[in-house]
Design a protein around this motif. Structure first.
Motif, PDB file in Angstrom:
ATOM      1  N   PHE A 211      40.348  40.809  34.244  1.00 10.19           N
ATOM      2  CA  PHE A 211      41.089  40.776  32.976  1.00 10.19           C
ATOM      3  C   PHE A 211      42.280  39.830  33.077  1.00 10.19           C
ATOM      4  N   LEU A 212      42.950  39.848  34.226  1.00 13.18           N
ATOM      5  CA  LEU A 212      44.082  38.960  34.448  1.00 13.18           C
ATOM      6  C   LEU A 212      43.648  37.507  34.462  1.00 13.18           C
ATOM      7  N   GLU A 213      42.538  37.213  35.144  1.00 14.12           N
ATOM      8  CA  GLU A 213      42.037  35.840  35.200  1.00 14.12           C
ATOM      9  C   GLU A 213      41.585  35.357  33.825  1.00 14.12           C
ATOM     10  N   GLN A 214      41.033  36.284  33.023  1.00 11.18           N
ATOM     11  CA  GLN A 214      40.565  35.911  31.687  1.00 11.18           C
ATOM     12  C   GLN A 214      41.710  35.455  30.799  1.00 11.18           C
ATOM     13  N   HIS A 215      42.853  36.121  30.894  1.00  8.75           N
ATOM     14  CA  HIS A 215      43.955  35.845  29.962  1.00  8.75           C
ATOM     15  C   HIS A 215      45.033  34.913  30.535  1.00  8.75           C
ATOM     16  N   PHE A 216      45.166  34.878  31.870  1.00 11.36           N
ATOM     17  CA  PHE A 216      46.243  34.073  32.451  1.00 11.36           C
ATOM     18  C   PHE A 216      45.763  33.091  33.521  1.00 11.36           C
ATOM     19  N   ALA A 217      44.458  33.124  33.849  1.00  6.76           N
ATOM     20  CA  ALA A 217      43.888  32.224  34.867  1.00  6.76           C
ATOM     21  C   ALA A 217      44.619  32.362  36.201  1.00  6.76           C
ATOM     22  N   LEU A 218      45.010  33.582  36.539  1.00  3.98           N
ATOM     23  CA  LEU A 218      45.661  33.873  37.812  1.00  3.98           C
ATOM     24  C   LEU A 218      44.947  35.043  38.476  1.00  3.98           C
ATOM     25  N   ALA A 219      44.996  35.087  39.806  1.00  2.66           N
ATOM     26  CA  ALA A 219      44.268  36.121  40.546  1.00  2.66           C
ATOM     27  C   ALA A 219      45.160  37.263  41.000  1.00  2.66           C
ATOM     28  N   SER A 220      46.456  37.196  40.739  1.00  3.98           N
ATOM     29  CA  SER A 220      47.366  38.265  41.152  1.00  3.98           C
ATOM     30  C   SER A 220      48.476  38.395  40.125  1.00  3.98           C
ATOM     31  N   ARG A 221      48.815  39.615  39.768  1.00  2.26           N
ATOM     32  CA  ARG A 221      49.895  39.817  38.787  1.00  2.26           C
ATOM     33  C   ARG A 221      51.247  39.463  39.387  1.00  2.26           C
ATOM     34  N   GLN A 222      51.341  39.371  40.742  1.00  2.00           N
ATOM     35  CA  GLN A 222      52.595  38.959  41.357  1.00  2.00           C
ATOM     36  C   GLN A 222      52.946  37.515  40.993  1.00  2.00           C
ATOM     37  N   LEU A 223      51.960  36.747  40.549  1.00  2.00           N
ATOM     38  CA  LEU A 223      52.199  35.356  40.162  1.00  2.00           C
ATOM     39  C   LEU A 223      52.668  35.232  38.720  1.00  2.00           C
ATOM     40  N   LEU A 224      52.685  36.329  37.977  1.00  2.70           N
ATOM     41  CA  LEU A 224      53.144  36.307  36.591  1.00  2.70           C
ATOM     42  C   LEU A 224      54.664  36.324  36.537  1.00  2.70           C
ATOM     43  N   SER A 225      55.221  35.642  35.564  1.00  2.00           N
ATOM     44  CA  SER A 225      56.645  35.793  35.288  1.00  2.00           C
ATOM     45  C   SER A 225      56.873  37.158  34.633  1.00  2.00           C
ATOM     46  N   ASP A 226      58.135  37.541  34.510  1.00  2.00           N
ATOM     47  CA  ASP A 226      58.431  38.835  33.896  1.00  2.00           C
ATOM     48  C   ASP A 226      57.919  38.879  32.458  1.00  2.00           C
ATOM     49  N   THR A 227      58.098  37.789  31.722  1.00  3.78           N
ATOM     50  CA  THR A 227      57.626  37.751  30.332  1.00  3.78           C
ATOM     51  C   THR A 227      56.109  37.844  30.275  1.00  3.78           C
ATOM     52  N   GLN A 228      55.418  37.135  31.187  1.00  2.00           N
ATOM     53  CA  GLN A 228      53.961  37.214  31.223  1.00  2.00           C
ATOM     54  C   GLN A 228      53.482  38.603  31.617  1.00  2.00           C
ATOM     55  N   LEU A 229      54.210  39.253  32.536  1.00  2.00           N
ATOM     56  CA  LEU A 229      53.840  40.602  32.948  1.00  2.00           C
ATOM     57  C   LEU A 229      53.980  41.572  31.776  1.00  2.00           C
ATOM     58  N   LEU A 230      55.006  41.384  30.977  1.00  4.75           N
ATOM     59  CA  LEU A 230      55.169  42.197  29.771  1.00  4.75           C
ATOM     60  C   LEU A 230      54.001  41.969  28.813  1.00  4.75           C
ATOM     61  N   GLN A 231      53.601  40.710  28.626  1.00  8.43           N
ATOM     62  CA  GLN A 231      52.456  40.410  27.754  1.00  8.43           C
ATOM     63  C   GLN A 231      51.169  41.025  28.314  1.00  8.43           C
TER      64      GLN A 231
END
Length: 244
Positions: A211-231
């Motif tokens: 689900f994370l890769e589908q929406h953010f093209a990343l393999a770990s939520r640790q790579l998300l910014s705070d705003t992206q993590l909120l989204q």
């Protein structure tokens, strides 16, 4: 339902504010313990709160309104078909195909390194932002007391809190009032809420990663910014509501 909600308390917190967007967290408590929460996003804080309360209400009502069980539909038993081989027709031999090479295993995403020991760069940037906002020590203490529960930045012993404080100040317009400026996004709280949502969805790590890769093209939520993590949390919450 009204009787069950009589002993509940609701906490409302503004998590994020920018031009045309407000994000509000509404949490419900019973006997002082948080039992659930929901996010809302809208152009005003009031509309975001209403959206979060509506989502939270749907969550609280879902366990009390189970769908009526439907009787299982009998599966028809297929009629066996007797195949008579034709001795005159011989199958043509198929050439052997070489086995496809196995793809190399995906490399694991390394988790971020430990918090840095030297915070001097962040503290220097913090002083610059306070000068830009024209906040003195007393005004800074007002904001710190509202957001972190103490009036002195020296008591920010967690690097993530210091970074969240710095990023919040960098997003404030000149002349912002410390008594009403929105609080920063707290990464630890966002990660905790993410874990709760994944648990409510009954997703294993593979489903969450897909689900994370589908929406953010990343393999770990640790790579998300705070705003992206909120989204990401809001997308998970939408998935939960759609399934209930």
């Amino acid at each position: 339902m009204e009787h069950q909600l009589a002993d509940l308390q609701f906490d409302v917190q503004l998590l994020h504010a920018e031009a045309g967007s407000r994000v509000v967290l509404v949490q419900v408590r019973r006997s002082g313990q948080v039992i659930d929460g929901a996010l809302g996003e809208a152009s005003t804080a009031e509309a975001a709160e209403d959206q979060a309360r509506q989502r939270l209400g749907e969550r609280l009502q879902a366990p009390l309104q189970p769908a009526s069980p439907q009787p299982p539909t009998p599966t028809p038993t297929p009629t066996p078909v007797k195949v008579v081989p034709n001795p005159q027709v011989q199958p043509k031999p198929q050439p052997e195909r070489p086995a496809a090479p196995s793809s190399p295993p995906a490399k694991e995403i390394e988790e971020p390194t430990a918090d840095p020991e030297d915070w001097s760069s962040e503290l220097a940037r913090l002083d610059l932002q306070l000068q830009r906002l024209d906040w003195n020590r007393e005004q800074e203490a007002v904001y710190l007391e509202r957001v972190f529960g103490h009036p002195n930045r020296n008591r920010l012993t967690n690097y993530g809190d210091l970074l969240a404080y710095l990023q919040a100040l960098e997003g404030f317009a000149d002349g912002s009032d410390p008594a009403s400026a929105p609080p920063p996004l707290r990464r630890r709280e966002l990660l905790s809420q993410c874990d709760e949502l994944l648990g409510q969805l009954n997703w294993d790590p593979g489903q969450g990663r897909a689900f994370l890769e589908q929406h953010f093209a990343l393999a770990s939520r640790q790579l998300l910014s705070d705003t992206q993590l909120l989204q990401f949390n809001m997308l998970l919450e939408s998935e939960w509501l759609a399934g209930n």
